[in-house]
Design a protein around this motif. Structure first.
Motif, short mmCIF file in Angstrom:
data_model
loop_
_atom_site.label_atom_id
_atom_site.label_comp_id
_atom_site.label_asym_id
_atom_site.label_seq_id
_atom_site.Cartn_x
_atom_site.Cartn_y
_atom_site.Cartn_z
N PRO A 91 43.57 27.53 45.67
CA PRO A 91 42.69 27.28 44.53
C PRO A 91 42.39 28.55 43.74
CG PRO A 91 41.86 26.18 46.50
CD PRO A 91 42.97 27.09 46.94
N LEU A 92 42.23 29.66 44.46
CA LEU A 92 41.94 30.93 43.81
C LEU A 92 42.60 32.07 44.59
CD1 LEU A 92 40.39 32.60 41.66
CD2 LEU A 92 38.47 32.69 43.28
N THR A 93 43.41 32.84 43.89
CA THR A 93 44.00 34.06 44.44
C THR A 93 43.49 35.23 43.61
OG1 THR A 93 45.99 32.84 45.04
CG2 THR A 93 46.13 35.23 45.09
N LEU A 94 43.08 36.29 44.26
CA LEU A 94 42.53 37.45 43.55
C LEU A 94 43.39 38.68 43.81
CD1 LEU A 94 38.75 36.88 44.37
CD2 LEU A 94 39.86 36.55 42.15
N TYR A 95 43.54 39.49 42.75
CA TYR A 95 44.30 40.73 42.83
C TYR A 95 43.43 41.86 42.31
CZ TYR A 95 48.15 37.30 42.82
OH TYR A 95 48.97 36.22 43.07
N TRP A 96 43.06 42.80 43.19
CA TRP A 96 42.31 43.98 42.78
C TRP A 96 43.31 45.09 42.48
CZ3 TRP A 96 40.39 40.58 46.40
CH2 TRP A 96 39.08 40.12 46.20
N CYS A 97 43.36 45.53 41.24
CA CYS A 97 44.38 46.47 40.76
C CYS A 97 43.77 47.86 40.54
CB CYS A 97 45.00 45.97 39.46
SG CYS A 97 45.62 44.27 39.54
N HIS A 98 44.49 48.89 40.97
CA HIS A 98 44.01 50.27 40.87
C HIS A 98 45.05 51.13 40.14
CE1 HIS A 98 41.97 48.45 44.33
NE2 HIS A 98 40.99 49.30 44.11
N ASP A 99 44.57 52.28 39.66
CA ASP A 99 45.51 53.24 39.07
C ASP A 99 46.04 54.15 40.17
OD1 ASP A 99 43.53 55.14 39.62
OD2 ASP A 99 42.85 55.28 37.54
N ARG A 100 46.86 55.11 39.78
CA ARG A 100 47.50 55.97 40.78
C ARG A 100 46.49 56.81 41.56
NH1 ARG A 100 53.04 56.44 40.45
NH2 ARG A 100 54.03 55.50 38.59
N ALA A 101 45.34 57.08 40.95
CA ALA A 101 44.31 57.88 41.62
C ALA A 101 43.41 57.03 42.51
CB ALA A 101 43.47 58.62 40.58
N GLY A 102 43.65 55.72 42.54
CA GLY A 102 42.84 54.85 43.37
C GLY A 102 41.62 54.28 42.69
N ASN A 103 41.48 54.50 41.38
CA ASN A 103 40.34 53.97 40.65
C ASN A 103 40.58 52.52 40.25
OD1 ASN A 103 38.96 56.58 40.53
ND2 ASN A 103 40.58 57.15 39.08
N PRO A 104 39.56 51.67 40.31
CA PRO A 104 39.76 50.27 39.92
C PRO A 104 40.05 50.14 38.43
CG PRO A 104 37.43 50.71 40.37
CD PRO A 104 38.19 51.93 40.80
#
Length: 271
Positions: A91-104
């Motif tokens: 029903p819901l899939t979530l993707y938390w995406c970060h930059d190369r430095a680990g910042n959201p």
């Protein structure tokens, strides 16, 4: 294990809860299970986005680039169900995406409905994990495609604590859904225990949604016609921001104390 709770307050009061388990995985390091356990958990790119990319990471990157996000080149954590005995319903899939430095950078919310449709929302949560977005996609036949969502999506740490609240333009909050659970490392032993405790978990989720829909229909809840041109894959969001009457968190269903979280281990785990 996690507990999913739905609370509906209008036009009738109705609620339910069920227990299940989710996977929290790094898209660049998906779990490799022993051969005998692979039927219990498989991540297939065909189950997400347009279903045509060779990998989940490639599918996500293509979506982000198409929406002007070019700095999410770091770690991506995905929360969702895996295929169990060849079947999955998310029903819901979530993707938390970060930059190369680990910042959201952003969160992508992928929504599936029981009609076979899927839709993607690109979210920019604040420091507490709160985000708002206009509702663009039919999910429940008992709600029209109107208003928007307010979501609380902090990055899972040792605990999972998510909230999705449907907000209508008149300021009402007819539906609140919460997901809460505790992180456990994914080992053969924990996977077997979860599978034995909740066999064929994704099929149970799909069946439960239909059973609750039948109950609501028998209670006389009106059904909204489904839009005729419903997308089965990625659809573009409406360009307008959702800025109707302010919708605040319902204190009856949600603790409003800002939550804190820590970055989970690089190992895959279940919640």
């Amino acid at each position: 294990m996690s507990e999913v709770v739905h609370t509906r307050v209008r036009p009738i009061r109705y609620g339910f809860h069920h227990r299940t388990y989710f996977w929290l995985v790094d898209l660049d390091a998906l779990p490799t299970l022993p051969r005998l356990l692979r039927p219990l958990a498989r991540f297939d790119p065909r189950d997400h986005f347009e279903g045509t990319a060779p990998t989940l990471r490639a599918a996500l990157d293509g979506y982000l680039v198409s929406h002007g996000v070019r700095n999410a080149e770091g770690r991506v954590l995905m929360l969702g169900h895996a295929r169990v005995f060849g079947y999955v319903f998310n029903p819901l899939t979530l993707y938390w995406c970060h930059d190369r430095a680990g910042n959201p950078v952003c969160v992508v919310a992928e929504v599936h409905n029981t009609y076979g449709g899927r839709h993607l929302y690109l979210l920019r949560p604040d420091t507490h994990g709160d985000a708002r977005v206009a509702k663009d996609f039919p999910v429940s036949p008992f709600f029209a495609v109107e208003g928007g969502y307010r979501m609380r999506l902090p990055l899972p740490g040792d605990r999972l604590d998510l909230t999705v609240q449907l907000c209508h333009d008149d300021g009402s909050r007819p539906l609140t859904a919460t997901v809460r659970g505790r992180y456990r490392p994914a080992t053969p032993r924990t996977l077997l225990a979860a599978a034995l405790h909740r066999p064929w978990s994704t099929a149970a989720v799909s069946l439960g949604i239909r059973l609750h829909g039948i109950r609501l229909y028998l209670k006389g809840l009106p059904v909204h016609p489904r839009p005729g041109a419903e997308p089965k894959s990625r659809s573009e969001p409406r360009p307008r921001p959702w800025r109707r009457r302010r919708c605040t968190w319902s204190t009856a269903s949600l603790d409003t104390t800002p939550s804190t979280h820590s970055t989970p281990s690089t190992r895959e785990g279940s919640l």
